[in-house]
Design a protein around this motif. Structure first.
Motif, PDB file in Angstrom:
ATOM      1  N   TYR A  12      45.055  35.969  41.765  1.00  0.00           N
ATOM      2  CA  TYR A  12      45.916  35.698  42.924  1.00  0.00           C
ATOM      3  C   TYR A  12      45.851  34.215  43.307  1.00  0.00           C
ATOM      4  O   TYR A  12      46.879  33.589  43.572  1.00  0.00           O
ATOM      5  N   ILE A  13      44.645  33.692  43.323  1.00  0.00           N
ATOM      6  CA  ILE A  13      44.461  32.289  43.695  1.00  0.00           C
ATOM      7  C   ILE A  13      45.048  31.378  42.622  1.00  0.00           C
ATOM      8  O   ILE A  13      45.715  30.385  42.933  1.00  0.00           O
ATOM      9  N   GLU A  14      44.825  31.702  41.349  1.00  0.00           N
ATOM     10  CA  GLU A  14      45.400  30.890  40.267  1.00  0.00           C
ATOM     11  C   GLU A  14      46.921  30.838  40.388  1.00  0.00           C
ATOM     12  O   GLU A  14      47.524  29.785  40.193  1.00  0.00           O
ATOM     13  N   ASP A  19      51.710  27.904  41.267  1.00  0.00           N
ATOM     14  CA  ASP A  19      53.049  27.883  41.882  1.00  0.00           C
ATOM     15  C   ASP A  19      53.268  26.627  42.723  1.00  0.00           C
ATOM     16  O   ASP A  19      54.417  26.247  42.979  1.00  0.00           O
ATOM     17  N   ASN A  20      52.199  26.006  43.158  1.00  0.00           N
ATOM     18  CA  ASN A  20      52.282  24.783  43.952  1.00  0.00           C
ATOM     19  C   ASN A  20      51.958  23.539  43.126  1.00  0.00           C
ATOM     20  O   ASN A  20      51.668  22.478  43.672  1.00  0.00           O
ATOM     21  N   ASP A  21      51.990  23.695  41.795  1.00  0.00           N
ATOM     22  CA  ASP A  21      51.804  22.598  40.847  1.00  0.00           C
ATOM     23  C   ASP A  21      50.483  21.855  41.066  1.00  0.00           C
ATOM     24  O   ASP A  21      50.434  20.630  41.081  1.00  0.00           O
ATOM     25  N   LEU A  22      49.421  22.633  41.239  1.00  0.00           N
ATOM     26  CA  LEU A  22      48.080  22.085  41.444  1.00  0.00           C
ATOM     27  C   LEU A  22      47.150  22.593  40.360  1.00  0.00           C
ATOM     28  O   LEU A  22      47.484  23.506  39.608  1.00  0.00           O
ATOM     29  N   ASN A  23      45.964  22.010  40.303  1.00  0.00           N
ATOM     30  CA  ASN A  23      44.908  22.460  39.392  1.00  0.00           C
ATOM     31  C   ASN A  23      43.823  23.165  40.192  1.00  0.00           C
ATOM     32  O   ASN A  23      43.416  22.680  41.243  1.00  0.00           O
ATOM     33  N   LEU A  24      43.340  24.282  39.669  1.00  0.00           N
ATOM     34  CA  LEU A  24      42.181  24.961  40.243  1.00  0.00           C
ATOM     35  C   LEU A  24      40.963  24.383  39.546  1.00  0.00           C
ATOM     36  O   LEU A  24      40.741  24.614  38.369  1.00  0.00           O
ATOM     37  N   TYR A  25      40.184  23.589  40.268  1.00  0.00           N
ATOM     38  CA  TYR A  25      39.006  22.958  39.693  1.00  0.00           C
ATOM     39  C   TYR A  25      37.841  23.944  39.631  1.00  0.00           C
ATOM     40  O   TYR A  25      37.149  24.043  38.636  1.00  0.00           O
ATOM     41  N   ILE A  42      40.570  22.556  44.706  1.00  0.00           N
ATOM     42  CA  ILE A  42      41.858  22.293  44.073  1.00  0.00           C
ATOM     43  C   ILE A  42      42.169  20.801  44.111  1.00  0.00           C
ATOM     44  O   ILE A  42      41.573  20.050  44.890  1.00  0.00           O
ATOM     45  N   GLU A  43      43.124  20.403  43.274  1.00  0.00           N
ATOM     46  CA  GLU A  43      43.570  19.014  43.277  1.00  0.00           C
ATOM     47  C   GLU A  43      44.939  18.925  42.619  1.00  0.00           C
ATOM     48  O   GLU A  43      45.347  19.824  41.888  1.00  0.00           O
ATOM     49  N   ARG A  44      45.620  17.826  42.899  1.00  0.00           N
ATOM     50  CA  ARG A  44      46.875  17.538  42.209  1.00  0.00           C
ATOM     51  C   ARG A  44      46.543  17.130  40.774  1.00  0.00           C
ATOM     52  O   ARG A  44      45.390  16.866  40.442  1.00  0.00           O
ATOM     53  N   HIS A  45      47.572  17.031  39.949  1.00  0.00           N
ATOM     54  CA  HIS A  45      47.358  16.629  38.556  1.00  0.00           C
ATOM     55  C   HIS A  45      46.820  15.204  38.446  1.00  0.00           C
ATOM     56  O   HIS A  45      46.143  14.866  37.477  1.00  0.00           O
ATOM     57  N   ASP A  46      47.093  14.367  39.445  1.00  0.00           N
ATOM     58  CA  ASP A  46      46.567  12.992  39.426  1.00  0.00           C
ATOM     59  C   ASP A  46      45.178  12.905  40.064  1.00  0.00           C
ATOM     60  O   ASP A  46      44.683  11.831  40.362  1.00  0.00           O
ATOM     61  N   LYS A  47      44.551  14.067  40.283  1.00  0.00           N
ATOM     62  CA  LYS A  47      43.189  14.200  40.813  1.00  0.00           C
ATOM     63  C   LYS A  47      43.059  13.819  42.285  1.00  0.00           C
ATOM     64  O   LYS A  47      41.983  13.528  42.775  1.00  0.00           O
ATOM     65  N   THR A  48      44.174  13.835  43.028  1.00  0.00           N
ATOM     66  CA  THR A  48      44.129  13.543  44.453  1.00  0.00           C
ATOM     67  C   THR A  48      44.284  14.832  45.250  1.00  0.00           C
ATOM     68  O   THR A  48      44.676  15.868  44.712  1.00  0.00           O
ATOM     69  N   MET A  49      43.995  14.744  46.527  1.00  0.00           N
ATOM     70  CA  MET A  49      44.153  15.874  47.439  1.00  0.00           C
ATOM     71  C   MET A  49      44.196  15.293  48.845  1.00  0.00           C
ATOM     72  O   MET A  49      43.645  14.227  49.106  1.00  0.00           O
ATOM     73  N   ILE A  57      47.741  25.384  51.294  1.00  0.00           N
ATOM     74  CA  ILE A  57      47.212  26.297  50.282  1.00  0.00           C
ATOM     75  C   ILE A  57      46.252  27.296  50.917  1.00  0.00           C
ATOM     76  O   ILE A  57      46.248  28.478  50.576  1.00  0.00           O
ATOM     77  N   CYS A  58      45.449  26.834  51.856  1.00  0.00           N
ATOM     78  CA  CYS A  58      44.518  27.728  52.561  1.00  0.00           C
ATOM     79  C   CYS A  58      45.288  28.845  53.259  1.00  0.00           C
ATOM     80  O   CYS A  58      44.898  30.017  53.190  1.00  0.00           O
TER      81      CYS A  58
END
Length: 158
Positions: A12-14, A19-25, A42-49, A57-58
């Motif tokens: 569910y979390i994945e 769906d929000n174009d993020l990475n689950l670290y 979590i983080e964006r693909h450019d490793k920012t948040m 997301i929460c």
């Protein structure tokens, strides 16, 4: 119980994260000081948040968890960034971070009597990493076999 919670909520979390174009670290369910935490890093693909995105997301995850109700006791949902000094957990993460400043802890002292190195990650292959580090005023290089590494993380250069 601990493993089951992660196994149950992971799909569910994945989906929400993807769906929000993020990475689950990382996803973990841990007890700290008597309180259970479901920690979603979590983080964006450019490793920012940023805080606003973490809040969105929460809220999405919280709504899904309320719907499926996988945890039968009180817990804290913690949606966060992996942090600037995130651990390097596998060879792929080492390869992704070539050129970054890192701290590497050894399982035991090496021939130079060091048990830790901090420097730039220069190269990674299947067996070793190469670091460029400062020893007083001189720049030196060291090759460290993965079998010697206890743990490592990104570091902040001051």
């Amino acid at each position: 119980m601990k493993t089951n919670v992660v196994e149950i909520v992971r799909p569910y979390i994945e989906k929400i994260v993807q769906d929000n174009d993020l990475n689950l670290y990382d996803l973990e369910y841990v007890k700290e000081d008597g309180t259970w935490f479901l920690r979603v890093s979590i983080e964006r693909h450019d490793k920012t948040m940023d805080f606003e995105l973490a809040e969105v997301i929460c809220n999405l995850i919280s709504a899904k968890l309320d719907e499926i109700d996988p945890i039968d006791h009180a817990y804290v949902l913690d949606v966060c960034s992996p942090g600037i000094e995130r651990p390097l957990r596998n060879i792929d993460e080492y390869k992704e971070n070539v050129g970054q400043y890192v701290t590497v802890y050894l399982k035991e002292k090496d021939e130079l009597k060091n048990d830790k190195y901090t420097g730039d990650l220069v190269a990674v292959n299947d067996d070793n990493i190469e670091l460029s580090y400062k020893d007083k005023t001189r720049v030196k290089k060291v090759i460290i076999n993965f079998k010697q590494i206890d743990k490592a993380h990104l570091a902040v250069k001051f």
